[in-house]
Design an enzyme around this catalytic site. Structure first.
Site, mmCIF file in Angstrom:
data_model
loop_
_atom_site.group_PDB
_atom_site.id
_atom_site.type_symbol
_atom_site.label_atom_id
_atom_site.label_comp_id
_atom_site.label_asym_id
_atom_site.label_seq_id
_atom_site.Cartn_x
_atom_site.Cartn_y
_atom_site.Cartn_z
ATOM 1 N N LYS A 254 1.959 24.808 -4.022
ATOM 2 C CA LYS A 254 -0.044 23.799 -3.692
ATOM 3 C C LYS A 254 0.788 22.233 -3.326
ATOM 4 C CE LYS A 254 -1.752 27.494 -5.009
ATOM 5 N NZ LYS A 254 -3.470 28.028 -6.307
ATOM 6 N N GLU B 182 4.792 40.359 -8.289
ATOM 7 C CA GLU B 182 3.307 39.725 -8.661
ATOM 8 C C GLU B 182 3.032 40.737 -9.248
ATOM 9 O OE1 GLU B 182 0.420 36.867 -7.221
ATOM 10 O OE2 GLU B 182 -0.022 38.777 -5.557
ATOM 11 N N ASP C 227 -0.484 38.370 -12.064
ATOM 12 C CA ASP C 227 -1.992 37.558 -11.660
ATOM 13 C C ASP C 227 -3.295 37.653 -12.216
ATOM 14 O OD1 ASP C 227 -2.983 35.868 -9.319
ATOM 15 O OD2 ASP C 227 -3.245 38.114 -8.393
ATOM 16 N N LYS D 175 4.131 38.898 -3.195
ATOM 17 C CA LYS D 175 3.004 38.809 -4.264
ATOM 18 C C LYS D 175 2.676 39.951 -3.197
ATOM 19 C CE LYS D 175 1.309 34.671 -3.961
ATOM 20 N NZ LYS D 175 1.551 34.922 -5.339
ATOM 21 N N ARG E 251 1.044 -1.222 -0.114
ATOM 22 C CA ARG E 251 -0.082 -0.352 0.188
ATOM 23 C C ARG E 251 0.465 1.631 0.111
ATOM 24 N NH1 ARG E 251 -3.065 1.183 -2.449
ATOM 25 N NH2 ARG E 251 -4.042 -0.214 -2.030
#
Length: 280
Positions: A131, A196, A218, A163, A96
């Protein structure tokens, strides 16, 4: 591949096996020998074979793998990636964990390859993001590379990405860039700086300030992206991000951006179907 993989494998086995795989221990003799094969059940791109080797070796060095396919190979339903021989107890207890890793990595590699093909002929490269699954980031980013994509920054330590929140808290674009550059000089860091932007006014501020390596657009539309690329005119690398899907990514690439970042490569990918079955 991650340097602490052996430690991760130890933790994964501790999570799965605990004080013993009582199902296997109760019905399989300790000296029983056998072999299992990894069967591909869905077309895609194979990834995680090298990790699987490490998993088998860490659990039972006596397990022997006969390998037929490699990371990056395109696979189809019915293909046999490898056969592993040894103690049946070991085959059952590693099954597994090995499948979880290989199915996820292969799913990421497969989806990345689809995006890469979608961009053929444009010169634009697809990037991953941060992410990722905690603890699996380096393996997931390795899968992106296997699928033909490009890694963005690995974490917060290997690139400066200013950002919207950084810019707003710093007081504006000129302040954020200036502080980033001063920090690199003071710390002796040779880090690329990306910023950004949310609109054309912010692009103009970046152009007036300078001092960055890449500009990220963005949530721009394709039309605005084309205008933004023209404004940059080769001064900095360009990247599109935010809300870009498989259906729209080529439209953005045709605007001339160097990179397009796609969080979906890792945060919502479907695992590739495969199974590890006894060879009778």
């Amino acid at each position: 591949m991650t340097d602490n993989l052996d430690e991760l494998i130890r933790l994964w086995f501790a999570e799965d096996i605990g004080d013993g795989d009582h199902t296997t221990l109760s019905c399989i003799p300790a000296d029983a020998m056998g072999k299992s094969q990894l069967i591909i059940k869905e077309d895609g791109v194979l990834a995680g074979v090298e990790v699987a080797k490490r998993i088998f070796r860490a659990f039972d060095p006596a397990l022997r793998m006969t390998q037929y396919l490699h990371d990056g190979d395109r696979v189809k339903v019915g293909d046999i990636a490898f056969i592993v021989e040894g103690r049946i107890q070991s085959l059952l207890q590693t099954e597994r964990l090995m499948l979880n890793i290989m199915q996820r990595m292969s799913g990421i590699a497969t989806r990345t390859a689809e995006y890469v093909k979608r961009l053929e002929g444009t010169g634009t490269r697809v990037l991953d993001t941060r992410k990722t699954t905690p603890g699996l980031r380096l393996l997931e980013k390795e899968a992106v590379k296997i699928g033909g994509g490009v890694n963005h920054r690995i974490g917060l330590f290997d690139m400066i990405l200013l950002k919207d929140n950084h810019i707003d808290f710093a007081g504006g674009i000129p302040q954020a860039i200036s502080r980033a550059r001063d920090y690199c000089r003071a710390k002796g860091k040779d880090l690329k700086i990306e910023i950004e932007v949310r609109n054309f006014d912010e692009i103009r501020q970046v152009l007036e300030t300078g001092g960055v390596d890449r500009v990220m657009f963005d949530n721009f539309t394709p039309e605005d992206t084309r205008k933004a690329v023209e404004m940059i005119a080769g001064r900095f690398e360009t990247e599109s991000s935010g809300g870009i899907t498989f259906d729209t990514i080529r439209d953005y690439a045709l605007c001339g951006v160097d990179f397009i970042s796609v969080g979906a490569l890792t945060h919502s990918v479907k695992s590739l179907d495969m199974s590890f079955k006894a060879v009778k």
